[in-house]
Write a protein that holds these residues in place. Structure first.
Motif, PDB file in Angstrom:
ATOM      1  N   PRO A   1      31.173 -18.334  86.958  1.00 31.51           N
ATOM      2  CA  PRO A   1      30.901 -17.317  85.934  1.00 31.51           C
ATOM      3  C   PRO A   1      29.475 -16.783  86.009  1.00 31.51           C
ATOM      4  O   PRO A   1      28.523 -17.548  86.146  1.00 31.51           O
ATOM      5  CB  PRO A   1      31.141 -18.071  84.616  1.00 31.51           C
ATOM      6  CG  PRO A   1      32.118 -19.143  84.984  1.00 31.51           C
ATOM      7  CD  PRO A   1      31.727 -19.570  86.373  1.00 31.51           C
ATOM      8  N   GLY A   2      29.357 -15.460  85.969  1.00 32.42           N
ATOM      9  CA  GLY A   2      28.053 -14.818  85.979  1.00 32.42           C
ATOM     10  C   GLY A   2      27.441 -14.654  87.341  1.00 32.42           C
ATOM     11  O   GLY A   2      26.332 -14.124  87.458  1.00 32.42           O
ATOM     12  N   SER A   3      28.149 -15.058  88.406  1.00 35.35           N
ATOM     13  CA  SER A   3      27.549 -15.025  89.740  1.00 35.35           C
ATOM     14  C   SER A   3      27.672 -13.658  90.400  1.00 35.35           C
ATOM     15  O   SER A   3      26.667 -12.976  90.628  1.00 35.35           O
ATOM     16  CB  SER A   3      28.191 -16.096  90.625  1.00 35.35           C
ATOM     17  OG  SER A   3      29.610 -15.927  90.686  1.00 35.35           O
TER      18      SER A   3
ATOM     19  N   ASP B   1      23.678 -12.171  91.052  1.00 30.47           N
ATOM     20  CA  ASP B   1      22.477 -12.982  90.834  1.00 30.47           C
ATOM     21  C   ASP B   1      21.525 -12.352  89.826  1.00 30.47           C
ATOM     22  O   ASP B   1      20.317 -12.251  90.064  1.00 30.47           O
ATOM     23  CB  ASP B   1      21.764 -13.216  92.163  1.00 30.47           C
ATOM     24  CG  ASP B   1      22.688 -13.855  93.201  1.00 30.47           C
ATOM     25  OD1 ASP B   1      23.486 -14.728  92.804  1.00 30.47           O
ATOM     26  OD2 ASP B   1      22.618 -13.468  94.372  1.00 30.47           O
ATOM     27  N   GLY B   2      22.079 -11.919  88.695  1.00 26.88           N
ATOM     28  CA  GLY B   2      21.244 -11.402  87.616  1.00 26.88           C
ATOM     29  C   GLY B   2      20.891  -9.942  87.692  1.00 26.88           C
ATOM     30  O   GLY B   2      20.237  -9.414  86.787  1.00 26.88           O
TER      31      GLY B   2
ATOM     32  N   TRP C   1      26.859  -2.153  79.212  1.00 27.08           N
ATOM     33  CA  TRP C   1      26.405  -3.537  79.163  1.00 27.08           C
ATOM     34  C   TRP C   1      26.116  -3.892  77.708  1.00 27.08           C
ATOM     35  O   TRP C   1      25.329  -3.222  77.038  1.00 27.08           O
ATOM     36  CB  TRP C   1      25.156  -3.730  80.029  1.00 27.08           C
ATOM     37  CG  TRP C   1      24.419  -5.030  79.832  1.00 27.08           C
ATOM     38  CD1 TRP C   1      23.098  -5.175  79.535  1.00 27.08           C
ATOM     39  CD2 TRP C   1      24.942  -6.359  79.941  1.00 27.08           C
ATOM     40  NE1 TRP C   1      22.762  -6.497  79.452  1.00 27.08           N
ATOM     41  CE2 TRP C   1      23.883  -7.258  79.688  1.00 27.08           C
ATOM     42  CE3 TRP C   1      26.217  -6.880  80.211  1.00 27.08           C
ATOM     43  CZ2 TRP C   1      24.039  -8.644  79.710  1.00 27.08           C
ATOM     44  CZ3 TRP C   1      26.380  -8.264  80.228  1.00 27.08           C
ATOM     45  CH2 TRP C   1      25.318  -9.131  79.989  1.00 27.08           C
ATOM     46  N   PHE C   2      26.811  -4.953  77.223  1.00 30.37           N
ATOM     47  CA  PHE C   2      26.697  -5.378  75.826  1.00 30.37           C
ATOM     48  C   PHE C   2      26.133  -6.795  75.761  1.00 30.37           C
ATOM     49  O   PHE C   2      26.884  -7.778  75.679  1.00 30.37           O
ATOM     50  CB  PHE C   2      28.066  -5.345  75.143  1.00 30.37           C
ATOM     51  CG  PHE C   2      28.741  -3.996  75.159  1.00 30.37           C
ATOM     52  CD1 PHE C   2      28.020  -2.824  75.036  1.00 30.37           C
ATOM     53  CD2 PHE C   2      30.127  -3.903  75.287  1.00 30.37           C
ATOM     54  CE1 PHE C   2      28.644  -1.585  75.044  1.00 30.37           C
ATOM     55  CE2 PHE C   2      30.761  -2.677  75.291  1.00 30.37           C
ATOM     56  CZ  PHE C   2      30.017  -1.516  75.174  1.00 30.37           C
ATOM     57  N   PRO C   3      24.806  -6.953  75.812  1.00 35.36           N
ATOM     58  CA  PRO C   3      24.224  -8.298  75.729  1.00 35.36           C
ATOM     59  C   PRO C   3      24.416  -8.885  74.335  1.00 35.36           C
ATOM     60  O   PRO C   3      24.436  -8.152  73.340  1.00 35.36           O
ATOM     61  CB  PRO C   3      22.743  -8.061  76.043  1.00 35.36           C
ATOM     62  CG  PRO C   3      22.501  -6.630  75.695  1.00 35.36           C
ATOM     63  CD  PRO C   3      23.786  -5.901  75.955  1.00 35.36           C
ATOM     64  N   ASP C   4      24.552 -10.193  74.259  1.00 38.41           N
ATOM     65  CA  ASP C   4      24.766 -10.840  72.968  1.00 38.41           C
ATOM     66  C   ASP C   4      23.548 -10.763  72.068  1.00 38.41           C
ATOM     67  O   ASP C   4      23.674 -10.722  70.838  1.00 38.41           O
ATOM     68  CB  ASP C   4      25.148 -12.314  73.170  1.00 38.41           C
ATOM     69  CG  ASP C   4      26.522 -12.487  73.786  1.00 38.41           C
ATOM     70  OD1 ASP C   4      27.261 -11.480  73.894  1.00 38.41           O
ATOM     71  OD2 ASP C   4      26.858 -13.632  74.159  1.00 38.41           O
TER      72      ASP C   4
ATOM     73  N   GLY D   1      20.718 -12.765  79.992  1.00 37.90           N
ATOM     74  CA  GLY D   1      21.415 -13.565  78.985  1.00 37.90           C
ATOM     75  C   GLY D   1      22.903 -13.309  79.008  1.00 37.90           C
ATOM     76  O   GLY D   1      23.428 -12.637  79.900  1.00 37.90           O
ATOM     77  N   HIS D   2      23.571 -13.850  78.005  1.00 34.32           N
ATOM     78  CA  HIS D   2      25.019 -13.697  77.909  1.00 34.32           C
ATOM     79  C   HIS D   2      25.382 -12.299  77.419  1.00 34.32           C
ATOM     80  O   HIS D   2      24.601 -11.635  76.735  1.00 34.32           O
ATOM     81  CB  HIS D   2      25.592 -14.732  76.930  1.00 34.32           C
ATOM     82  CG  HIS D   2      25.292 -16.140  77.327  1.00 34.32           C
ATOM     83  ND1 HIS D   2      25.752 -16.694  78.486  1.00 34.32           N
ATOM     84  CD2 HIS D   2      24.562 -17.109  76.704  1.00 34.32           C
ATOM     85  CE1 HIS D   2      25.343 -17.954  78.564  1.00 34.32           C
ATOM     86  NE2 HIS D   2      24.613 -18.226  77.501  1.00 34.32           N
ATOM     87  N   GLY D   3      26.585 -11.873  77.766  1.00 37.12           N
ATOM     88  CA  GLY D   3      27.046 -10.580  77.287  1.00 37.12           C
ATOM     89  C   GLY D   3      28.332 -10.161  77.969  1.00 37.12           C
ATOM     90  O   GLY D   3      28.922 -10.898  78.769  1.00 37.12           O
ATOM     91  N   TRP D   4      28.768  -8.937  77.640  1.00 37.18           N
ATOM     92  CA  TRP D   4      29.987  -8.357  78.203  1.00 37.18           C
ATOM     93  C   TRP D   4      29.632  -7.147  79.044  1.00 37.18           C
ATOM     94  O   TRP D   4      28.889  -6.268  78.605  1.00 37.18           O
ATOM     95  CB  TRP D   4      30.950  -7.909  77.098  1.00 37.18           C
ATOM     96  CG  TRP D   4      31.661  -9.027  76.402  1.00 37.18           C
ATOM     97  CD1 TRP D   4      31.314  -9.617  75.220  1.00 37.18           C
ATOM     98  CD2 TRP D   4      32.854  -9.677  76.843  1.00 37.18           C
ATOM     99  NE1 TRP D   4      32.216 -10.607  74.903  1.00 37.18           N
ATOM    100  CE2 TRP D   4      33.171 -10.663  75.878  1.00 37.18           C
ATOM    101  CE3 TRP D   4      33.678  -9.536  77.958  1.00 37.18           C
ATOM    102  CZ2 TRP D   4      34.285 -11.498  76.005  1.00 37.18           C
ATOM    103  CZ3 TRP D   4      34.789 -10.363  78.089  1.00 37.18           C
ATOM    104  CH2 TRP D   4      35.080 -11.331  77.115  1.00 37.18           C
TER     105      TRP D   4
END
Length: 356
Positions: free
Chosen positions: A128-130, A217-218, A232-235, A293-296
């Motif tokens: 996840p997130g990679s 990678d971010g 992009w919807f960051p938490d 950070g986390h998000g959708w």
């Protein structure tokens, strides 16, 4: 996508008087089905449209033996209800993809259209997130075989993005430039795929929009041609639109016209760039953001954002929908498609999500 490209001749809808292209099959303003007036533009026979094969890993409903979705009757061997004559659903009408637990998408015909001209092709690494690659193409309804061309375009772009992983020269700017170059190569491949699925003597060559995102990678980079979008919807930060439409509405917004007014006007969905034989330019405009950070991540066609355009309310909708479905991307994308259909479903709908 209902609207024609801005290079088409404009006439008036016989139902509401709104502007339409001479080749449009639906009025963007009122949704009325239009009767072709030019004999040189043949009507599309949806009973004999080309077969579109889905990927082996794609989940799609098989044509049912029954019951009919309209009346509950039996679907005959020819694919029609023996009671009311309704045609059975085709695999292309609604399909999903989920290459990893954290990435998934749903593509749906909607309610008003006779076929699904939207398409998506997504890929992701298991971690996840990679790494996630999301491509959405929206076929222009006034062009022939746009359903075939859009799906071929999305898959061609995905293949290019999956194959490449250039890192630049080690600096952030060179890395962004390397990913942007890959997005351009993906758009080139998508454009070639559209051309390969266009008859040389077609009076209305196949065409579609293009939007793709690369998360690695971010680093998140998005590229767009047309009016399909990425968000992009960051938490823990402000939601943002990653793309700016190539459309008449976007040009009005840039001059100061309020967004709601521009996006609900008679030419709101007239696009100024697209993929296809008659496209003026298909180089994607790119933007990048560092993800910390986390998000959708959301990539979608106008079948979704038609009903919720601005980033903040759309982020709220995604978050609330995700919360109701345990944060599961596939269930969330399907529920967002259901929501768009509940608002009227006047266009095809594609929702691709990655949960970081």
């Amino acid at each position: 996508m209902d609207a024609a490209m801005t290079s088409k001749t404009q006439t008036a809808c016989p139902s509401c008087g709104g502007p339409i292209s001479d080749a449009d099959r639906f009025c963007e303003a009122c949704g009325a089905e239009l009767t072709p007036t030019a004999p040189s533009t043949p009507a599309i026979d949806t009973d004999t449209e080309p077969t579109v094969e889905l990927d082996p890993g794609t989940t799609a409903p098989t044509p049912p033996a029954g019951p009919c979705r309209s009346c509950g009757g039996v679907i005959g061997p020819e694919g029609y209800c023996e009671n009311c004559g309704t045609k059975a659903a085709k695999p292309r009408d609604h399909f999903t993809e989920q290459p990893a637990t954290w990435v998934a998408g749903t593509c749906d015909r909607g309610i008003r259209h006779s076929r699904n001209e939207d398409a998506m092709a997504i890929a992701a690494d298991a971690e996840p997130g990679s790494r996630a690659l999301l491509v959405v193409c929206d076929g222009v309804s006034s062009s022939l075989d746009s359903d075939v061309a859009s799906l071929a375009a999305a898959r061609a772009a995905r293949e290019v993005l999956v194959a490449g992983r250039a890192q630049g020269l080690g600096t952030e700017s060179s890395r962004i430039g390397a990913v942007a170059a890959r997005l351009k190569a993906a758009a080139d491949a998508a454009s070639d795929a559209v051309l390969e699925n266009t008859s040389p003597d077609s009076p209305n060559p196949a065409s579609c929009t293009f939007v793709a995102t690369v998360l690695e990678d971010g680093l998140l980079v998005a590229g767009v041609v047309g009016d399909s979008r990425a968000y992009w919807f960051p938490d823990d930060a402000e939601p943002m639109a990653l793309t700016v439409d190539d459309s008449w509405a976007a040009e009005l917004i840039a001059t100061g016209v309020p967004r709601h007014e521009a996006e609900t006007g008679p030419q709101a969905h007239a696009i100024t760039r697209w993929l296809g034989k008659d496209a003026p330019d298909h180089t994607p405009r790119t933007t990048s953001v560092k993800v910390t950070g986390h998000g959708w991540l959301l990539v979608c066609s106008d079948g979704l954002w038609n009903y919720c355009s601005e980033a903040a309310p759309l982020a709220d909708l995604v978050r609330q929908t995700a919360a109701a479905h345990n944060g599961e991307p596939l269930a969330t994308s399907s529920a967002l498609v259901d929501w768009a259909n509940a608002q009227g479903g006047q266009d095809n709908i594609t929702v691709a999500l990655a949960r970081l």
